[in-house]
Design a protein around this motif. Structure first.
Motif: not given
Length: 640
Positions: A202-219
């Motif tokens: 289940a663990e993958v490199d960030e680079d698998v994704f083109d866009l990363l929504v992290e700040q702010p994370a979904d809470t």
């Protein structure tokens, strides 16, 4: 490298980066990034010339009330449990039949029973095995994928697909091939602060994704499925099924009360084997099925333990692991050879699963598991879990004595199972992986498919059999019939001729319906004209089983795995279930009698206050109060 951006920027880039129609793939269940999807859906509503197709499954929405009494019960509970969980806007419009003309939703599995009356959902349902979903989505040309992921600060540059590696891991290689051929495809990850970080596949490199929504994370609040009560009927089913599980074998079990009942029985078998055997003897399980149990299962506690291989990682599997029932570990090929040679090999996993969904407490338990315990859970692609091919030799070796335990709502007298669709064609849920596991059971040496079935049901005062002569749809064809378990016993159907199959199913049918079923089978020429059912099975009646369960009440908890309801809510849920089974709102005389038999309001003041009926306003609320009191009185001493 993934481009870090806000939610707004992710939607902007998605719209700008793809020409023409957007074909967006979303995970099944928990892993949907609802905020992102809602924003994209609203934006496309403002651009009618732009087409959007959503490909997904199990679009989760808060429970909805079907009556005023249900509303009074549900609203406070739903508010407490779901908090600020963001409802899917498209799901609301799908239910109402008001999707914009430029938006289509295609699902391969529906939240059970929730979209029976939605024409768009029924028309755009995709019927396919779970293991074929990635292939079929790739063929449809999806050009975007978005899902929730987990982040661990101690694992920089890495993300976890957490609850949903199931389709994503199977789909990513297909998308890479299309990208290499020049297609534009965008993959978007949205970090959710509360998703458990699952290691391994289940663990993958960030680079698998083109866009990363992290700040702010979904809470926002994660969707959860509350623990539901397990009634006497389901407990009896679970006890029978538990005797078919062989120590050292493999286990798959589905979601729902019957699956929880199997887990409860296995826990009892492990923790209090004396009580377990006494209960089975009271139900006449060893007396009726002793030879079958000796050949296929067992009654003793688990010493070697089981290996779990289940598309859905249900909370009960974690309970079984903590009790020592799930503990047989499997390894990659090189390590497995060493283990088979008797060498002590560290690591390995006790469970392979494709996705998980459950109560809030389940997510919390996963977040708090020590790293060495968490490493025993192998969340991975559904192509691995649900199929034998791809390293078939190793899978056959590891999945020994497999028991694939799933449920059906109807079984025909010739052995076909019905679990996903009504006779008129409307889809209740979907086939999911059920067919995959039934097929595996027939292909694996020592494997067995076990279909769990309540032999009868009651709705609005009408009682009917769930074992029928014929039905207009089947999920599992009769040529794959294997084992069927009801509260009355076990029918071993594999390799038997039609007359033998009919007789075996009659033996576990409710006795109120046996004569009618026999007549239909004889009329079709499938039973001899002089056939008579063994008298041992003529006492298959609820009263007998209720009496046994009442005598062993401590061993059969109503909520064996946990509970999200207050004590008053548990009583009210039992009462509302009883009212639904016994009464029709259109039957005024029946309702009137129920209210006349009701106790005084002083008997249940806290319950009436919880329903807002402590001081009824008008005749309607007085009737509601009396109905609740009648239901509480009828169910105050135990199971519905």
């Amino acid at each position: 490298m993934a481009h870090r951006c806000t939610l707004d920027e992710a939607v902007d880039r998605l719209l700008a980066g793809l020409d023409g129609p957007i074909r967006l793939g979303l995970p099944l269940g928990l892993g949907k990034p609802n905020h992102l999807v809602n924003q994209l859906y609203r934006r496309l509503g403002e651009q009618p010339a732009r087409q959007l197709t959503l490909y997904t499954a199990l679009s989760l929405g808060r429970p909805r009330a079907g009556s005023e009494l249900q509303r009074r019960f549900l609203e406070p509970f739903v508010e407490r449990l779901y908090g600020d969980y963001p409802e899917l806007d498209y799901l609301r419009d799908l239910r109402q039949g008001s999707l914009p003309p430029n938006v289509r939703v295609e699902e391969f599995y529906l939240q059970p029973g929730s979209l029976l009356d939605s024409a768009p959902a029924q028309q755009n349902y995709i019927s396919c095995n779970y293991s074929h979903v990635a292939r079929d989505l790739d063929a449809k040309g999806i050009n975007a994928v978005a899902q929730l992921v987990a982040r661990d600060p101690a694992r920089p540059g890495r993300l976890s697909l957490s609850c949903n590696p199931d389709i994503t891991l199977d789909l990513l290689p297909m998308l890479r091939r299309r990208r290499a051929a020049g297609e534009r495809i965008l993959c978007i990850a949205v970090v959710h602060r509360d998703l458990p970080y699952m290691p391994g596949d289940a663990e993958v490199d960030e680079d698998v994704f083109d866009l990363l929504v992290e700040q702010p994370a979904d809470t926002s609040t994660l969707f959860s499925t509350p623990y539901m009560p397990v009634g006497w009927q389901d407990h009896c089913i679970g006890l029978h099924a538990s005797a078919l599980v062989r120590d050292g074998g493999t286990l798959q079990v589905g979601i729902g009360a019957m699956g929880d009942a199997v887990t409860s029985a296995l826990l009892l078998r492990q923790r209090d084997n004396v009580a377990y055997r006494e209960l089975l003897a009271a139900l006449a399980v060893p007396q009726r099925h002793g030879q079958l149990i000796d050949r296929e299962g067992g009654l003793g506690p688990f010493s070697e333990g089981l290996y779990g291989c289940s598309e859905m990682f249900v909370p009960g599997l974690l309970d079984l692991a903590e009790a020592g029932v799930l503990g047989r570990r499997v390894h990659p090929r090189a390590q497995q050879r060493r283990a088979d040679a008797g060498e002590a090999v560290p690591g390995g996993v006790w469970l392979h699963g494709g996705f998980f969904l459950g109560p809030r407490a389940f997510y919390q338990r996963l977040r708090e598991l020590p790293a060495e315990r968490l490493a025993g859970i192998g969340m991975t692609g559904i192509g691995f879990v649900n199929n034998l091919y791809r390293d078939e030799e190793l899978k056959r070796q590891q999945r020994r004595d497999a028991r694939f335990i799933n449920s059906a709502f109807t079984v025909t007298l010739l052995g076909a199972g019905v679990a996903d669709q009504l006779e008129d064609g409307r889809v209740v849920s979907g086939v999911g992986g059920q067919y995959n596991f039934v097929a595996q059971a027939h292909e694996l040496h020592g494997g067995r498919s076990i279909l769990l079935l309540r032999s009868w049901r009651e709705n609005g005062g009408e009682v009917s059999s769930n074992i029928v002569w014929n039905y207009g749809h089947t999920t599992i064809p009769r040529h794959l019939r294997d084992m069927v378990v009801t509260e009355y016993g076990i029918a071993d159907l594999r390799g038997r001729n039609d007359a033998e199959v009919i007789e075996a199913l009659l033996a576990i049918a409710d006795s109120r319906f046996q004569d009618g079923l026999i007549a239909e089978a004889k009329a079709a020429g499938k039973l001899p004209a002089d056939f008579e059912l063994d008298r041992r099975y003529r006492d298959n009646l609820p009263e007998r089983l209720r009496a046994v369960c009442a005598q062993h009440r401590e061993a059969l908890p109503e909520y064996p795995l946990g509970c999200d309801f207050t004590p008053e809510e548990r009583d009210l849920l039992r009462a509302l279930t009883w009212l639904k089974s016994k009464l029709r709102l259109s039957e005024i005389l029946e309702l009137g009698k129920a209210t006349l038999d009701a106790p005084a309001p002083e008997a249940f003041p806290a319950h009436l206050a919880r329903m807002g009926l402590e001081q009824p306003d008008g005749l309607r609320e007085e009737l509601y109060q009396r109905l609740i009191l009648a239901g509480l009185q009828a169910t105050r001493n135990g199971f519905v």
